[in-house]
Design an enzyme around this catalytic site. Structure first.
Site, PDB file in Angstrom:
ATOM      1  N   CYS A   1      -1.837  -2.776  13.571  1.00 16.87           N
ATOM      2  CA  CYS A   1      -2.352  -3.813  14.440  1.00 16.87           C
ATOM      3  C   CYS A   1      -1.967  -3.506  15.873  1.00 16.87           C
ATOM      4  O   CYS A   1      -1.403  -2.472  16.185  1.00 16.87           O
ATOM      5  CB  CYS A   1      -1.783  -5.169  14.022  1.00 16.87           C
ATOM      6  SG  CYS A   1      -2.087  -5.597  12.301  1.00 16.87           S
TER       7      CYS A   1
ATOM      8  N   ARG B   1      -5.433  -7.891  14.532  1.00 20.74           N
ATOM      9  CA  ARG B   1      -5.169  -7.431  13.174  1.00 20.74           C
ATOM     10  C   ARG B   1      -6.187  -6.405  12.679  1.00 20.74           C
ATOM     11  O   ARG B   1      -7.396  -6.590  12.823  1.00 20.74           O
ATOM     12  CB  ARG B   1      -5.170  -8.613  12.199  1.00 20.74           C
ATOM     13  CG  ARG B   1      -4.712  -8.184  10.805  1.00 20.74           C
ATOM     14  CD  ARG B   1      -4.641  -9.309   9.823  1.00 20.74           C
ATOM     15  NE  ARG B   1      -4.031  -8.844   8.584  1.00 20.74           N
ATOM     16  CZ  ARG B   1      -4.180  -9.417   7.409  1.00 20.74           C
ATOM     17  NH1 ARG B   1      -4.900 -10.524   7.301  1.00 20.74           N
ATOM     18  NH2 ARG B   1      -3.601  -8.914   6.336  1.00 20.74           N
ATOM     19  N   LEU B   2      -5.656  -5.345  12.104  1.00 19.39           N
ATOM     20  CA  LEU B   2      -6.429  -4.414  11.284  1.00 19.39           C
ATOM     21  C   LEU B   2      -5.967  -4.654   9.855  1.00 19.39           C
ATOM     22  O   LEU B   2      -4.856  -4.289   9.469  1.00 19.39           O
ATOM     23  CB  LEU B   2      -6.156  -2.965  11.695  1.00 19.39           C
ATOM     24  CG  LEU B   2      -6.947  -1.879  10.951  1.00 19.39           C
ATOM     25  CD1 LEU B   2      -8.424  -1.944  11.313  1.00 19.39           C
ATOM     26  CD2 LEU B   2      -6.393  -0.486  11.265  1.00 19.39           C
TER      27      LEU B   2
ATOM     28  N   ILE C   1      -5.095  -4.376   6.195  1.00 24.94           N
ATOM     29  CA  ILE C   1      -4.838  -3.275   5.253  1.00 24.94           C
ATOM     30  C   ILE C   1      -4.283  -3.807   3.932  1.00 24.94           C
ATOM     31  O   ILE C   1      -4.682  -3.361   2.858  1.00 24.94           O
ATOM     32  CB  ILE C   1      -3.840  -2.257   5.863  1.00 24.94           C
ATOM     33  CG1 ILE C   1      -4.375  -1.700   7.201  1.00 24.94           C
ATOM     34  CG2 ILE C   1      -3.549  -1.136   4.878  1.00 24.94           C
ATOM     35  CD1 ILE C   1      -5.635  -0.882   7.084  1.00 24.94           C
ATOM     36  N   ILE C   2      -3.346  -4.756   3.994  1.00 26.55           N
ATOM     37  CA  ILE C   2      -2.716  -5.339   2.817  1.00 26.55           C
ATOM     38  C   ILE C   2      -2.829  -6.862   2.916  1.00 26.55           C
ATOM     39  O   ILE C   2      -2.695  -7.426   4.010  1.00 26.55           O
ATOM     40  CB  ILE C   2      -1.238  -4.904   2.714  1.00 26.55           C
ATOM     41  CG1 ILE C   2      -1.144  -3.398   2.408  1.00 26.55           C
ATOM     42  CG2 ILE C   2      -0.488  -5.682   1.653  1.00 26.55           C
ATOM     43  CD1 ILE C   2       0.272  -2.847   2.427  1.00 26.55           C
TER      44      ILE C   2
ATOM     45  N   ASN D   1       3.299  -4.897  14.109  1.00 28.15           N
ATOM     46  CA  ASN D   1       2.403  -3.749  14.028  1.00 28.15           C
ATOM     47  C   ASN D   1       3.045  -2.707  13.127  1.00 28.15           C
ATOM     48  O   ASN D   1       4.164  -2.255  13.393  1.00 28.15           O
ATOM     49  CB  ASN D   1       2.173  -3.162  15.430  1.00 28.15           C
ATOM     50  CG  ASN D   1       1.486  -1.806  15.390  1.00 28.15           C
ATOM     51  OD1 ASN D   1       0.671  -1.538  14.527  1.00 28.15           O
ATOM     52  ND2 ASN D   1       1.810  -0.955  16.350  1.00 28.15           N
ATOM     53  N   GLY D   2       2.368  -2.326  12.041  1.00 27.45           N
ATOM     54  CA  GLY D   2       2.891  -1.272  11.186  1.00 27.45           C
ATOM     55  C   GLY D   2       2.777  -1.594   9.714  1.00 27.45           C
ATOM     56  O   GLY D   2       1.982  -2.439   9.301  1.00 27.45           O
ATOM     57  N   GLU D   3       3.573  -0.910   8.921  1.00 21.24           N
ATOM     58  CA  GLU D   3       3.618  -1.111   7.475  1.00 21.24           C
ATOM     59  C   GLU D   3       5.059  -0.960   6.996  1.00 21.24           C
ATOM     60  O   GLU D   3       5.774  -0.041   7.416  1.00 21.24           O
ATOM     61  CB  GLU D   3       2.753  -0.078   6.735  1.00 21.24           C
ATOM     62  CG  GLU D   3       1.281  -0.092   7.095  1.00 21.24           C
ATOM     63  CD  GLU D   3       0.525  -1.300   6.550  1.00 21.24           C
ATOM     64  OE1 GLU D   3       1.112  -2.048   5.739  1.00 21.24           O
ATOM     65  OE2 GLU D   3      -0.641  -1.492   6.940  1.00 21.24           O
TER      66      GLU D   3
ATOM     67  N   GLY E   1      -0.055  14.999   7.811  1.00 19.16           N
ATOM     68  CA  GLY E   1       1.059  15.888   7.482  1.00 19.16           C
ATOM     69  C   GLY E   1       2.063  16.041   8.603  1.00 19.16           C
ATOM     70  O   GLY E   1       2.901  16.951   8.565  1.00 19.16           O
TER      71      GLY E   1
END
Length: 631
Positions: free
Chosen positions: A2, A50-51, A53-54, A75-77, A364
């Site tokens: 986000c 907000r984006l 995702i969960i 912002n994040g996960e 990666g």
């Protein structure tokens, strides 16, 4: 993933205009196109884009805690949020949602700032505690997610995921910091300890800020660091098994999403390893995306296609022309601060491609820094062996003289370009490494700066920060110290900034499993022979992945994204390069000498020298600063 923004008054808790917070959030719409929210109270305002995702419908922000005594914008996960949720429930916490945001709030209320040690993930967030009347700003260990903080004339601070949100605040002073210009020309990016604007700074990776209304703003506090001082013991087979377990855990935890998920695939060791472990963890084919170039010398798409076929992925590739420079102007708007890593262009291209098929992509990034995968690590380790044998009293006159006499022969094969190596051997390891990873050397910078700029810069020299970081690093060897600087300085300032802004500009969440902090800490504990052996970097990683990947993927020479900047600056961007010295925003600063800069431009356009790196830096500096301060 986000975008967050907010305003906080330390001192007198003045009212916060929600419209100002909303305008800041609107500047971050690309980071969060799925929803928005603003919350204000006396002396504080929090905003969110907000984006999803969960918990797609159930976790709007800013979010109150279950008891309404704390508010969060995040912002994040948090990849271990389910385990944390169970632990907190056992201790009496109540939850109304199924996402990770509410877990952060409960963890804060239970453990205070110590909650950070329990969070595994990438994050930047703000919590306002209504009982304590304090704001808590925090950033993840390695700086995957950004957070800018501005000091405003009315006694408040504003904070946001990107500088463009701060620029939306009408009170933000737009005075450019000349020390940041020195840093930028040295490295190609503005590092984390500074910002291009004097009144803006970044919350450092692995740091937090806890402030109340009734006192001056305190200093940032470090809550995480990585140490290379303690080394693991054990057989290679045991270390290999531990590494594989950590890699599987890291990849598996980052595959949790309620939206389509895929991976970037270049065909190199790191992205191929991530795809291999994704394929192992799921019965469904992984979705992979790669960018190729229509010039064979720049193209790695055949290697990506081979890995995709090996694991049966749903592969999507796009070929771009190296003559396509159409996104150059867009870069300045995406990055806000000047940013000269030209691989941002293909990173933006692969992010745009990925977003057409998925909403989350695993990358990666990080293994080179954590496991000594760059060619410069090999050279630095070899130089350190020479330094260990010969004392400085012998090295300095011997190699210093040879380095001064040896011609600068950029046209020769790489093995014969000895001038920089000889000069490096004359000095200590920290100074040599800082010089090796720099973009524009001190002498070239000095030839471009005016006396006015030199007065503004004073005795500050960009390389000093890296040199001191290496000399004070928790490390045993020169390679340890170099990797420490990579993880703490170059990774967040360059690589992670590049990926975050490019992916977010495409509305895509990028996750970096190889930067799981447990993996990074494991890499730091590895003895040097397990990172670098017989000139082969990432030795244990490659040995571990032999069960999944063929040798021509594991042991081929590292290439990375390549962009033909030199060609552009002789062709479609030649006139823009000429304007840098005359009639541009930079020419009006009185910071750069016109004649030396024009000479670099004309030498390059005529093909008498390759000055593309410094000219690209100047071009991106011009484009960024003319947006920040149009004058």
């Amino acid at each position: 993933m986000c975008g967050i923004a907010g305003i906080f008054h330390h001192g007198t808790p003045k009212p916060v205009d929600p419209a100002r917070v909303e305008r800041m959030c609107d500047a971050l719409e690309h980071r969060g196109p799925d929803g928005s929210g603003v919350w204000t109270a006396p002396g504080v305002g929090l905003g969110h884009r907000r984006l999803s995702i969960i918990d797609l419908e159930g976790s709007p922000q800013p979010m109150p805690s279950a008891d309404g005594r704390a508010m969060l914008t995040f912002n994040g996960e948090i990849y271990n949020y389910r385990a944390l949720r169970r632990e907190l429930q056992q201790q009496g916490a109540r939850f109304r949602t199924d996402g990770d945001s509410e877990v952060i709030l409960a963890a804060w209320q239970r453990w205070g700032p110590d909650c950070l040690q329990r969070l595994h993930g990438m994050f930047a967030f703000a919590i306002y505690d209504l009982d304590q009347r304090q704001i808590f700003l925090a950033r993840d260990r390695l700086g995957v997610k950004p957070l800018y903080i501005a000091d405003l004339p009315d006694g408040s601070i504003a904070f946001a995921s990107e500088m463009k949100a701060l620029l939306a605040h009408p009170l933000l002073p737009r005075e450019v910091d000349p020390l940041a210009v020195e840093d930028y020309l040295a490295w190609g990016f503005v590092p984390e300890h500074r910002s291009i604007l004097k009144h803006v700074r970044k919350l450092l990776p692995g740091h937090f800020l806890l402030a109340g209304h009734d006192a001056a703003l305190p200093a940032q506090r470090k809550w995480w660091d990585v140490s290379f001082a303690e080394k693991a013991r054990g057989k290679s087979d045991d270390l290999e098994a531990e590494l594989l377990h950590l890699m599987r855990e890291a990849v598996g935890s980052r595959m949790v999403a309620d939206v389509p998920l895929g991976a970037f695939l270049s065909g190199g060791v790191d992205s191929s390893s991530v795809v291999a472990l994704m394929s192992e963890a799921s019965a469904a084919p992984a979705t992979t995306c790669s960018i190729g170039f229509d010039v064979a010398a720049l193209d790695e798409s055949a290697h990506a296609r081979k890995v995709a076929e090996l694991f049966g992925t749903d592969h999507h590739a796009r070929t771009v022309s190296p003559d396509d420079w159409s996104a150059v102007d867009r870069l300045a708007g995406i990055y806000d601060e000047p940013f000269a890593d030209a691989s941002a262009l293909p990173t933006l291209a692969v992010s745009t491609l990925a977003r057409e098929h998925v909403k989350v992509a695993l990358s990666g990034d990080g293994a080179d820094e954590a496991f000594a995968g760059y060619r410069r690590h090999k050279f630095h380790a070899a130089e350190e062996r020479v330094r260990a044998i010969l004392p400085g009293s012998l090295r300095e006159p011997l190699f210093g003289t040879l380095g001064n006499l040896y011609p600068r022969a950029d046209w020769l094969p790489q093995k014969l370009r000895a001038k920089s190596t000889l000069q490096s051997l004359a000095g200590d390891g920290a100074a040599a490494y800082a010089r090796a990873v720099g973009v524009t050397p001190p002498a070239v910078r000095a030839s471009l700066f005016t006396e006015d700029f030199d007065r503004a810069r004073g005795d500050y020299r960009a390389e000093t920060v890296v040199e001191e970081m290496m000399r004070n690093a928790p490390a045993r060897t020169g390679l340890d110290a170099a990797q420490y600087a990579d993880l703490k300085f170059f990774l967040p300032g360059d690589i992670l900034t590049k990926v975050d802004r490019a992916s977010m500009a495409a509305g895509l969440e990028a996750r970096e499993p190889l930067l799981d902090h447990r993996l990074v800490e494991f890499g730091a504990r590895l003895p040097q022979r397990h990172r670098l052996r017989r000139g082969e970097g990432k030795w244990l990683v490659k040995k571990t992945m032999q069960r999944y990947l063929p040798d021509d993927i594991l042991y081929r020479r590292k290439q990375g994204f390549v962009t033909p900047i030199a060609h552009w600056l002789r062709g479609p961007l030649a006139q823009e390069a000429r304007k840098i010295a005359r009639g541009s925003w930079l020419s009006r600063t009185a910071w750069f000498q016109e004649k030396p800069l024009s000479r670099l431009v004309e030498q390059h356009i005529a093909g008498r020298a390759d000055n593309s790196r410094v000219l690209w830096q100047m071009l991106m500096l011009e484009k960024a600063l003319s947006r920040i301060d149009p004058r």
